[in-house]
Motif scaffolding. Structure first.
Motif, PDB file in Angstrom:
ATOM      1  N   GLU A 411       0.858  -1.187   0.000  1.00  0.00           N
ATOM      2  CA  GLU A 411       0.000   0.000   0.000  1.00  0.00           C
ATOM      3  C   GLU A 411       0.887   1.227   0.000  1.00  0.00           C
ATOM      4  N   ASP A 412       0.648   2.085  -0.973  1.00  0.00           N
ATOM      5  CA  ASP A 412       1.447   3.305  -1.119  1.00  0.00           C
ATOM      6  C   ASP A 412       1.177   4.244   0.046  1.00  0.00           C
ATOM      7  N   GLU A 413       2.246   4.700   0.690  1.00  0.00           N
ATOM      8  CA  GLU A 413       2.131   5.627   1.813  1.00  0.00           C
ATOM      9  C   GLU A 413       2.829   6.949   1.533  1.00  0.00           C
ATOM     10  N   ASP A 414       3.245   7.163   0.288  1.00  0.00           N
ATOM     11  CA  ASP A 414       4.007   8.376  -0.008  1.00  0.00           C
ATOM     12  C   ASP A 414       3.120   9.604  -0.094  1.00  0.00           C
ATOM     13  N   GLY A 415       2.050   9.512  -0.880  1.00  0.00           N
ATOM     14  CA  GLY A 415       1.141  10.637  -1.031  1.00  0.00           C
ATOM     15  C   GLY A 415       1.498  11.571  -2.156  1.00  0.00           C
ATOM     16  N   GLY A 416       2.760  11.552  -2.612  1.00  0.00           N
ATOM     17  CA  GLY A 416       3.167  12.416  -3.709  1.00  0.00           C
ATOM     18  C   GLY A 416       2.735  11.844  -5.044  1.00  0.00           C
ATOM     19  N   SER A 473      10.754   6.100  -0.693  1.00  0.00           N
ATOM     20  CA  SER A 473      10.051   6.946  -1.662  1.00  0.00           C
ATOM     21  C   SER A 473      10.824   7.010  -2.977  1.00  0.00           C
ATOM     22  N   GLN A 474      10.139   6.684  -4.070  1.00  0.00           N
ATOM     23  CA  GLN A 474      10.788   6.683  -5.377  1.00  0.00           C
ATOM     24  C   GLN A 474       9.748   6.743  -6.483  1.00  0.00           C
ATOM     25  N   LYS A 475      10.236   7.138  -7.653  1.00  0.00           N
ATOM     26  CA  LYS A 475       9.377   7.154  -8.834  1.00  0.00           C
ATOM     27  C   LYS A 475       9.574   5.839  -9.575  1.00  0.00           C
ATOM     28  N   PRO A 476       8.519   5.078  -9.818  1.00  0.00           N
ATOM     29  CA  PRO A 476       8.674   3.813 -10.548  1.00  0.00           C
ATOM     30  C   PRO A 476       9.210   4.062 -11.953  1.00  0.00           C
ATOM     31  N   PRO A 477       9.917   3.074 -12.540  1.00  0.00           N
ATOM     32  CA  PRO A 477      10.421   3.230 -13.914  1.00  0.00           C
ATOM     33  C   PRO A 477       9.274   3.429 -14.899  1.00  0.00           C
ATOM     34  N   ASP A 478       9.616   3.984 -16.047  1.00  0.00           N
ATOM     35  CA  ASP A 478       8.603   4.206 -17.083  1.00  0.00           C
ATOM     36  C   ASP A 478       7.915   2.893 -17.436  1.00  0.00           C
ATOM     37  N   ASP A 504      -1.022   4.319  -7.223  1.00  0.00           N
ATOM     38  CA  ASP A 504      -0.344   5.521  -6.731  1.00  0.00           C
ATOM     39  C   ASP A 504      -1.341   6.341  -5.918  1.00  0.00           C
ATOM     40  N   LYS A 505      -1.277   6.213  -4.606  1.00  0.00           N
ATOM     41  CA  LYS A 505      -2.203   6.940  -3.735  1.00  0.00           C
ATOM     42  C   LYS A 505      -1.623   8.313  -3.435  1.00  0.00           C
ATOM     43  N   THR A 506      -2.394   9.340  -3.765  1.00  0.00           N
ATOM     44  CA  THR A 506      -1.914  10.705  -3.542  1.00  0.00           C
ATOM     45  C   THR A 506      -2.695  11.350  -2.411  1.00  0.00           C
ATOM     46  N   LYS A 507      -2.039  12.225  -1.697  1.00  0.00           N
ATOM     47  CA  LYS A 507      -2.721  12.991  -0.653  1.00  0.00           C
ATOM     48  C   LYS A 507      -3.618  14.033  -1.309  1.00  0.00           C
ATOM     49  N   PRO A 508      -4.502  14.657  -0.554  1.00  0.00           N
ATOM     50  CA  PRO A 508      -5.408  15.647  -1.154  1.00  0.00           C
ATOM     51  C   PRO A 508      -4.643  16.856  -1.686  1.00  0.00           C
ATOM     52  N   SER A 603      -6.272  17.260   4.645  1.00  0.00           N
ATOM     53  CA  SER A 603      -5.347  16.237   5.125  1.00  0.00           C
ATOM     54  C   SER A 603      -5.970  14.853   5.029  1.00  0.00           C
ATOM     55  N   SER A 604      -5.094  13.860   4.688  1.00  0.00           N
ATOM     56  CA  SER A 604      -5.509  12.459   4.581  1.00  0.00           C
ATOM     57  C   SER A 604      -4.986  11.701   5.795  1.00  0.00           C
ATOM     58  N   PRO A 605      -5.673  10.626   6.226  1.00  0.00           N
ATOM     59  CA  PRO A 605      -5.232   9.928   7.439  1.00  0.00           C
ATOM     60  C   PRO A 605      -3.859   9.278   7.315  1.00  0.00           C
ATOM     61  N   ASN A 606      -3.510   8.728   6.138  1.00  0.00           N
ATOM     62  CA  ASN A 606      -2.235   8.015   5.991  1.00  0.00           C
ATOM     63  C   ASN A 606      -1.222   8.760   5.134  1.00  0.00           C
ATOM     64  N   LEU A 607      -1.730   9.596   4.234  1.00  0.00           N
ATOM     65  CA  LEU A 607      -0.843  10.204   3.246  1.00  0.00           C
ATOM     66  C   LEU A 607      -0.420  11.615   3.608  1.00  0.00           C
ATOM     67  N   GLY A 608      -1.056  12.197   4.627  1.00  0.00           N
ATOM     68  CA  GLY A 608      -0.582  13.474   5.117  1.00  0.00           C
ATOM     69  C   GLY A 608      -1.323  14.669   4.568  1.00  0.00           C
ATOM     70  N   GLU A 609      -0.708  15.782   4.788  1.00  0.00           N
ATOM     71  CA  GLU A 609      -1.300  17.091   4.521  1.00  0.00           C
ATOM     72  C   GLU A 609      -1.065  17.510   3.077  1.00  0.00           C
ATOM     73  N   SER A 610      -2.011  18.272   2.527  1.00  0.00           N
ATOM     74  CA  SER A 610      -1.906  18.715   1.138  1.00  0.00           C
ATOM     75  C   SER A 610      -0.733  19.669   0.951  1.00  0.00           C
ATOM     76  N   ASP A 611      -0.275  19.753  -0.307  1.00  0.00           N
ATOM     77  CA  ASP A 611       0.812  20.676  -0.634  1.00  0.00           C
ATOM     78  C   ASP A 611       0.289  22.104  -0.814  1.00  0.00           C
ATOM     79  N   PHE A 612      -0.985  22.228  -1.196  1.00  0.00           N
ATOM     80  CA  PHE A 612      -1.561  23.545  -1.467  1.00  0.00           C
ATOM     81  C   PHE A 612      -2.653  23.861  -0.449  1.00  0.00           C
ATOM     82  N   CYS A 613      -2.995  25.148  -0.338  1.00  0.00           N
ATOM     83  CA  CYS A 613      -3.958  25.578   0.674  1.00  0.00           C
ATOM     84  C   CYS A 613      -4.815  26.729   0.145  1.00  0.00           C
ATOM     85  N   VAL A 614      -5.787  27.123   0.956  1.00  0.00           N
ATOM     86  CA  VAL A 614      -6.544  28.352   0.708  1.00  0.00           C
ATOM     87  C   VAL A 614      -6.299  29.276   1.895  1.00  0.00           C
ATOM     88  N   SER A 615      -6.477  30.573   1.688  1.00  0.00           N
ATOM     89  CA  SER A 615      -6.152  31.517   2.762  1.00  0.00           C
ATOM     90  C   SER A 615      -7.086  32.721   2.732  1.00  0.00           C
TER      91      SER A 615
END
Length: 631
Positions: A411-416, A473-478, A504-508, A603-615
């Protein structure tokens, strides 16, 4: 008289050489009695030199018709025809004949003077190397070659002879050497490949370091030299060898026998004092006995069928194999006991001469392993018997694993985006008998590895347990879509893998404007007039899609989300709000220094916090009157 003699010789030589060709022009020239007749014969050809046979030019020179020869050369210049080779060849032949005639004026010319040629020598652990120069002094010029070379090598004697010419003299080069120890003539060699030199390789009977080349240390040979350049190259092979003091040759000179074990000479009746070599062999000048050291073996099965072998069994000689004649290889039922047939016969695989350059035995393809065979054994042998302790090698039947892993999970835990990490769990195979490890690869399908960079890692088998591997954490080959796990051992991988499709599980909110990003945030006017104190209501507008979201995280911020937001932009955590809770937050309390915005991340429970936000901007109300300072 000399001119007439040379002319007669030339006519005879050329006539003999050209008669076979039968050219009418050549035959006519050979029949011409004088130069004038020869000119008449050649007259029609002088106007077209290209058509004239080159042999005709040679014949004119050899007959010493000099005026005609000069006329032909002059015509060749006018017609731009090159006759230099033919003219030079004929002149050289005449000159050689003339020089030989002059040399015969010396009454001793026909008698070759016998001389000892200069030579150099060097050694490694197995051989003596000689280079013999056809001259009496190494630094002096000599003959470029010899005729009738003769080389004789037997026992401890080396003889060479050959005839050569130098400085108008004939020499018979003769060299006879009585060596320090015996050599193996059938494994020795010589060649005359180098100009003016003879190269010789003498194979030592026993692999060891000689203290000198000659058997008698008192013998002096003036034109013998150590081959320093070669010896420097060979010294590495002598590492660990100490020079011996004696040999059967040197002991025989004193009427004694050689004891290998102690490197000493003993009287025949004292061979009982030679460890392991108590038999007196007068003919070989040795205290003899069974071999005293064992060899070793190496073998890799090239037959991938179970219970069958094939390949090359390599025998590695005993360190001191002076007394070994052959090496016998047997099937073994242990690391010391030979396997026997039902009739009680020892099962011999093969036997190899200890003097052979290739100490190996070939096991044919599809050879069945005899029942009960667990080892290969090699025994050192000679005419007195076998060394009691064999070299042994445990048989390893090359065969691939029988079963693939039972399963694979990840199970992917990277989030990226396009990045994965997490623990890969390999469920052990149902039959792990021939498995030593599992290999992990990226796959472009459930059965095929990616074209490039497929390998991830190997994971050692743990008896009776599932095993796992942490994928950083790594990028799979093409082209990678799956994880593949293969059962593996030293002989290869089972071609059939178990697979797991990678998701590929990505965070929000990994990119701005995604449906998993909060749609917005509103902040009311600060109702607390005290500086650096706030009382506001924060309202979060939820994301359009909250499938990946567990909660929203609210922070004080130094910058708005329109800027380059990083961890340094945050200025203090306010609180987290789960998505199922009311998204209005009453905020009352101190304002961190430098805060001018409220930031909201999903934020996701396993994959963490988003890279972008609102303000939303925050303005601190500082309208309260400042307290007057006491005087």
């Amino acid at each position: 008289m000399l001119r007439a003699l040379l002319g007669a010789v030339a006519v005879a030589v050329v006539a003999g050489a050209q008669a076979a060709k039968g050219s009418p022009l050549i035959q006519a020239l050979e029949s011409a009695p004088a130069e004038d007749e020869a000119r008449s014969i050649l007259e029609p050809h002088l106007q077209d030199m290209k058509s004239m046979e080159k042999e005709a030019v040679e014949l004119v020179v050899m007959r010493q018709w000099w005026a005609l020869a000069r006329e032909i050369v002059s015509k060749s210049h006018e017609q731009k025809v090159d006759l230099s080779f033919s003219v030079r060849k004929a002149v050289r032949s005449l000159k050689d004949e003339a020089d030989e005639l002059l040399r015969t004026l010396n009454p001793n010319y026909g008698m070759a003077q016998q001389v000892s040629p200069a030579f150099q020598w060097a050694q490694n652990d197995t051989s003596i190397f000689l280079t013999i120069k056809y001259t009496v002094r190494w630094n002096a010029p000599g003959a470029l070659e010899v005729t009738d070379p003769s080389v004789n090598m037997t026992g401890n004697v080396f003889n060479f002879s050959g005839l050569g010419k130098h400085s108008n003299n004939k020499y018979k080069y003769f060299l006879s050497i009585n060596l320090f120890d015996n050599i193996e003539a059938q494994l020795s060699s010589w060649s005359a490949a180098s100009v003016g030199k003879l190269s010789v390789t003498l194979r030592k009977r026993w692999a060891r370091k000689w203290p000198r080349l000659l058997g008698d240390k008192k013998t002096k040979v003036n034109n013998m030299h150590l081959w320093m350049e070669m010896q420097e190259k060979l010294d590495g092979s002598l590492s660990g060898f100490s020079s011996v003091s004696n040999s059967p040759v040197t002991c025989a000179a004193g009427g004694k026998l050689y004891c290998v074990a102690t490197d000493t000479c003993k009287k025949s009746e004292n061979c009982s004092q030679c460890p392991g070599k108590t038999e007196a062999n007068e003919e070989a000048h040795l205290c003899a006995g069974k071999p005293s050291e064992k060899a070793s073996l190496s073998f890799q099965d090239a037959d991938m069928d179970e219970h069958q072998l094939s390949g090359e069994v390599k025998i590695h000689k005993a360190r001191n194999d002076f007394d070994v004649d052959t090496y016998a290889v047997y099937w073994g039922k242990s690391d010391f006991a030979k396997l026997e047939t039902s009739q009680g016969e020892e099962m011999l695989l093969g036997e190899v001469s200890a003097l052979s350059n290739d100490l190996d035995l070939q096991i044919p393809q599809n050879s069945p392993i005899p029942e009960g065979a667990t080892h290969l054994l090699v025994f050192s042998r000679n005419e007195y018997g076998e060394y009691s302790s064999p070299g042994s090698l445990l048989l390893r039947d090359a065969a691939l694993p029988k079963a693939k892993p039972s399963g694979l999970s990840f199970e992917d835990e990277d989030g990226g985006k396009d990045l994965v990490k997490g623990r890969i769990t390999i469920l052990r195979a149902a039959d792990e008998e021939k498995i030593s490890e599992y290999s992990l690869h990226w796959g472009r399908s459930p059965t095929r590895k990616t074209t490039q960079n497929s390998f991830i890692s190997t994971v050692k088998k743990e008896e009776g347990k599932d095993v796992s591997y942490w994928l950083s954490s790594q990028k799979p080959p093409d082209g990678a879509t799956h994880l593949l796990a293969f059962s593996k051992n030293d002989f290869g991988e089972l071609p059939s893998p178990v697979s797991f499709q990678v998701v590929d599980k990505t965070k929000p909110c990994v990119s701005r404007g995604e449906d998993s990003c909060p749609q917005g945030v509103q902040v009311t006017v600060d109702e607390n007039p005290e500086p650096k104190q706030a009382k506001v209501k924060v309202t979060v507008t939820p994301a359009k899609s909250e499938e990946k979201i567990e909660k929203y995280r609210i922070f004080w911020g130094k910058k708005s989300c329109g800027d380059d937001v990083s961890s340094s932009s945050k200025n203090g955590h306010i609180r987290d709000v789960r998505k199922e809770e009311p998204l209005e937050v009453e905020l009352a309390g101190p304002v961190p220094e430098g805060s001018g915005h409220i930031l909201v991340f999903s934020s996701s429970p396993n994959l963490g916090e988003s890279d972008f936000c609102v303000s939303a901007p925050f303005q601190d109300d500082q309208s309260a009157p400042k307290a007057e300072k006491e005087l």
